[in-house]
Structures are given as C-alpha cells and as structure tokens.
Design a protein around this motif. Sequence first.
Motif, mmCIF file in Angstrom:
data_model
loop_
_atom_site.group_PDB
_atom_site.id
_atom_site.type_symbol
_atom_site.label_atom_id
_atom_site.label_comp_id
_atom_site.label_asym_id
_atom_site.label_seq_id
_atom_site.Cartn_x
_atom_site.Cartn_y
_atom_site.Cartn_z
ATOM 1 N N ARG A 152 59.655 85.207 7.012
ATOM 2 C CA ARG A 152 59.825 84.306 8.308
ATOM 3 C C ARG A 152 58.747 83.447 7.712
ATOM 4 N NH1 ARG A 152 59.127 84.816 14.236
ATOM 5 N NH2 ARG A 152 60.634 83.223 14.872
ATOM 6 N N VAL A 153 58.984 82.244 8.089
ATOM 7 C CA VAL A 153 57.528 81.443 8.483
ATOM 8 C C VAL A 153 57.740 80.249 9.189
ATOM 9 C CG1 VAL A 153 56.230 79.631 6.890
ATOM 10 C CG2 VAL A 153 57.372 81.505 5.695
ATOM 11 N N THR A 154 56.642 80.154 10.430
ATOM 12 C CA THR A 154 56.804 79.366 11.403
ATOM 13 C C THR A 154 56.109 78.223 11.465
ATOM 14 O OG1 THR A 154 55.797 81.153 12.609
ATOM 15 C CG2 THR A 154 58.161 81.236 12.770
ATOM 16 N N VAL A 155 56.284 77.398 12.209
ATOM 17 C CA VAL A 155 54.915 75.665 12.086
ATOM 18 C C VAL A 155 54.894 75.835 13.218
ATOM 19 C CG1 VAL A 155 54.699 73.552 11.205
ATOM 20 C CG2 VAL A 155 55.719 75.667 9.676
ATOM 21 N N ASN A 156 54.306 75.517 14.246
ATOM 22 C CA ASN A 156 54.148 75.366 15.755
ATOM 23 C C ASN A 156 55.185 75.908 16.483
ATOM 24 O OD1 ASN A 156 51.771 74.320 15.027
ATOM 25 N ND2 ASN A 156 52.725 72.027 14.776
ATOM 26 N N GLY A 157 55.862 77.201 16.098
ATOM 27 C CA GLY A 157 56.863 78.248 16.941
ATOM 28 C C GLY A 157 58.116 77.508 16.700
ATOM 29 N N PHE A 158 58.365 76.819 15.388
ATOM 30 C CA PHE A 158 59.643 76.014 14.758
ATOM 31 C C PHE A 158 59.456 77.259 13.555
ATOM 32 C CE2 PHE A 158 58.548 72.090 16.948
ATOM 33 C CZ PHE A 158 59.312 72.792 18.030
ATOM 34 N N ASP A 159 61.039 77.680 12.653
ATOM 35 C CA ASP A 159 61.180 78.577 12.661
ATOM 36 C C ASP A 159 61.460 77.720 11.116
ATOM 37 O OD1 ASP A 159 62.856 79.854 10.369
ATOM 38 O OD2 ASP A 159 62.290 81.968 11.697
ATOM 39 N N THR A 160 60.938 78.583 9.942
ATOM 40 C CA THR A 160 61.251 76.661 8.273
ATOM 41 C C THR A 160 62.711 76.957 8.457
ATOM 42 O OG1 THR A 160 59.973 78.342 6.952
ATOM 43 C CG2 THR A 160 59.133 76.411 7.417
ATOM 44 N N ALA A 161 63.263 78.248 8.461
ATOM 45 C CA ALA A 161 64.939 78.635 7.912
ATOM 46 C C ALA A 161 65.677 78.084 8.531
ATOM 47 C CB ALA A 161 65.012 80.001 7.493
ATOM 48 N N ARG A 162 65.785 78.155 10.155
ATOM 49 C CA ARG A 162 66.645 78.048 11.258
ATOM 50 C C ARG A 162 66.287 76.443 11.780
ATOM 51 N NH1 ARG A 162 65.179 82.761 13.918
ATOM 52 N NH2 ARG A 162 64.642 81.110 16.047
ATOM 53 N N ASP A 163 65.112 75.911 12.236
ATOM 54 C CA ASP A 163 64.715 74.560 12.077
ATOM 55 C C ASP A 163 64.387 73.322 11.463
ATOM 56 O OD1 ASP A 163 65.356 75.819 14.791
ATOM 57 O OD2 ASP A 163 62.764 76.772 15.459
ATOM 58 N N GLY A 164 64.946 73.541 10.158
ATOM 59 C CA GLY A 164 64.822 72.862 9.328
ATOM 60 C C GLY A 164 64.223 71.277 9.921
ATOM 61 N N ASP A 165 64.285 70.436 10.210
ATOM 62 C CA ASP A 165 64.854 69.532 11.168
ATOM 63 C C ASP A 165 63.141 69.144 11.754
ATOM 64 O OD1 ASP A 165 66.930 68.239 9.587
ATOM 65 O OD2 ASP A 165 68.121 67.969 11.115
ATOM 66 N N ARG A 166 63.075 69.935 12.838
ATOM 67 C CA ARG A 166 61.940 69.822 13.358
ATOM 68 C C ARG A 166 60.697 70.545 12.829
ATOM 69 N NH1 ARG A 166 63.288 70.458 18.206
ATOM 70 N NH2 ARG A 166 60.539 70.019 18.867
ATOM 71 N N VAL A 167 61.098 71.695 11.847
ATOM 72 C CA VAL A 167 59.680 71.631 10.472
ATOM 73 C C VAL A 167 59.215 70.407 10.073
ATOM 74 C CG1 VAL A 167 59.222 72.992 8.960
ATOM 75 C CG2 VAL A 167 59.893 73.988 11.103
ATOM 76 N N ARG A 168 60.397 69.936 9.727
ATOM 77 C CA ARG A 168 59.909 68.123 8.842
ATOM 78 C C ARG A 168 59.134 67.558 10.017
ATOM 79 N NH1 ARG A 168 63.106 71.554 5.545
ATOM 80 N NH2 ARG A 168 65.307 70.739 6.516
ATOM 81 N N ALA A 169 59.565 67.375 10.769
ATOM 82 C CA ALA A 169 59.008 66.359 11.529
ATOM 83 C C ALA A 169 57.535 66.816 12.531
ATOM 84 C CB ALA A 169 59.872 66.156 13.276
ATOM 85 N N GLU A 170 56.923 68.490 12.394
ATOM 86 C CA GLU A 170 55.733 68.875 12.683
ATOM 87 C C GLU A 170 55.205 68.809 11.036
ATOM 88 O OE1 GLU A 170 54.176 70.001 15.384
ATOM 89 O OE2 GLU A 170 55.849 69.372 16.255
#
Length: 225
Positions: free
Chosen positions: A57-75
């Motif tokens: 698993r990889v998370t960015v500022n609490g967002f999971d890169t596999a599940r929350d792609g749009d939120r991750v790319r916004a971060e």
Amino acid sequence: MDIRFEEAEAHFEGRTVLHPLTLSLTERRIGIIGLNGSGKTTFARMINGLVAPYAGRVTVNGFDTARDGDRVRAEAGFIFQNPQNQIILPILREDMALGLKSRRLPTREIDAAVNGVLSRFGIGHLAERRAHELSGGELQLAALASVLVTRPNILIMDEPTNQLDLRNRDLVERTIRGLDEDVIVISHDLSLIADFDRVLLFHEGRLAADGVPWDIIARYREIAA
C-alpha cells in the motif's frame, strides 16, 4: 508531506522493478538518486498513482494511491523528464487553464489563478508563446506552472535539469529552491540535491541507502564507480 509505503512493491511484465518497501517521507526536500534502471522513477511514480503497487500500500497525505487516485494526483503533481510531452495545448496560457477547466471553475477564477502563477515565476511574457518556441529552461518553467496552477501540496520532478545548458540549469535550480511546495526530485545532477533534507539511493530495485545528502551521495559514487 506525509507519504507512506507499506510493503509496497512494483512489477512490470512479470519482473520485480521495486522490491517490497516500507518507509515514510515527511521532509520538505527529498532527493532520489540511483543508476538507470535502479527503480527510482518507479518509486516516484508510485507516489502519485502513475504506477499502482503490485502488492502492499502507498498513501499520500492520508489518501490511498490505489483507491483515491484523483485525490492523490491533486495532492502530488508530477513533472516528467521531457516537459514538452507534458504540455498538451500549444499556447502556455491555454495549457495552464486546461486542468482548472476540468474542475468546472468559473472563467474569472481560472484567469486569476493562471495570472497568479505566471506572475509568481516571472514568466508572464511566455503566456502567449507556443511550446516549440521555448528554450529548455523555459519549457521546464512552463511545465512547472501548468502543474502548480492546480495547487498540489507536493511536487515530484523527474530529472528537471537534464540536458539543460548552464544558464537554464541555474534558472531551474533557483526556481526549485524558491518553491513553497514540498518537493521530491529524481536527479543525476548531484549538486542540485546536495542541500536537501533527505536523499534516497535506489539500486537494483531496492532502497540501498537513506539519509543526509553528503553520506548518501558518497554511497552512490561508490556504486557508480
């Protein structure tokens, strides 16, 4: 910045390109180094979801890169090694506005955001220029502006000074040093990351060393010798 790898690994065509990795990144300036094919670019692309973890698993500022792609790319915004491939529309101002239009923002708000970033980097004179008319350094700044206008908190840059002459290299370096956003830089330009907070060294798909720049750069020179 709060990036976490939890036993994350990456495969490509049945081959492991990044072995299981667990670590967290919280520093504001992080450099990534290693020989070609060492896994460093795969690691960086996993941060904003361009490469999905095969396992873990990889998370960015609490967002999971596999599940929350749009939120991750916004971060986490990503600037590729060849910025010309990243600029979609021919005119810089139009390209900068493209990502904001997809969010259905009012025209007045889009114009204000674009003008604000152009002013921030002192490149208002490039606003109506075509990508093929720009120098290497100007292209890097154009790509940077097109990403930052969407207001990511983290900026990932892949070889931002690659193939630039000294003048343009210095221009890009000064710009990176002046950024307010957290920055992750993949680079063979060791002087660019020499004063960063932390440097990661990848070798043969594994994290080989992790620490302060002068120590990790010395380790890299040993591997590259």
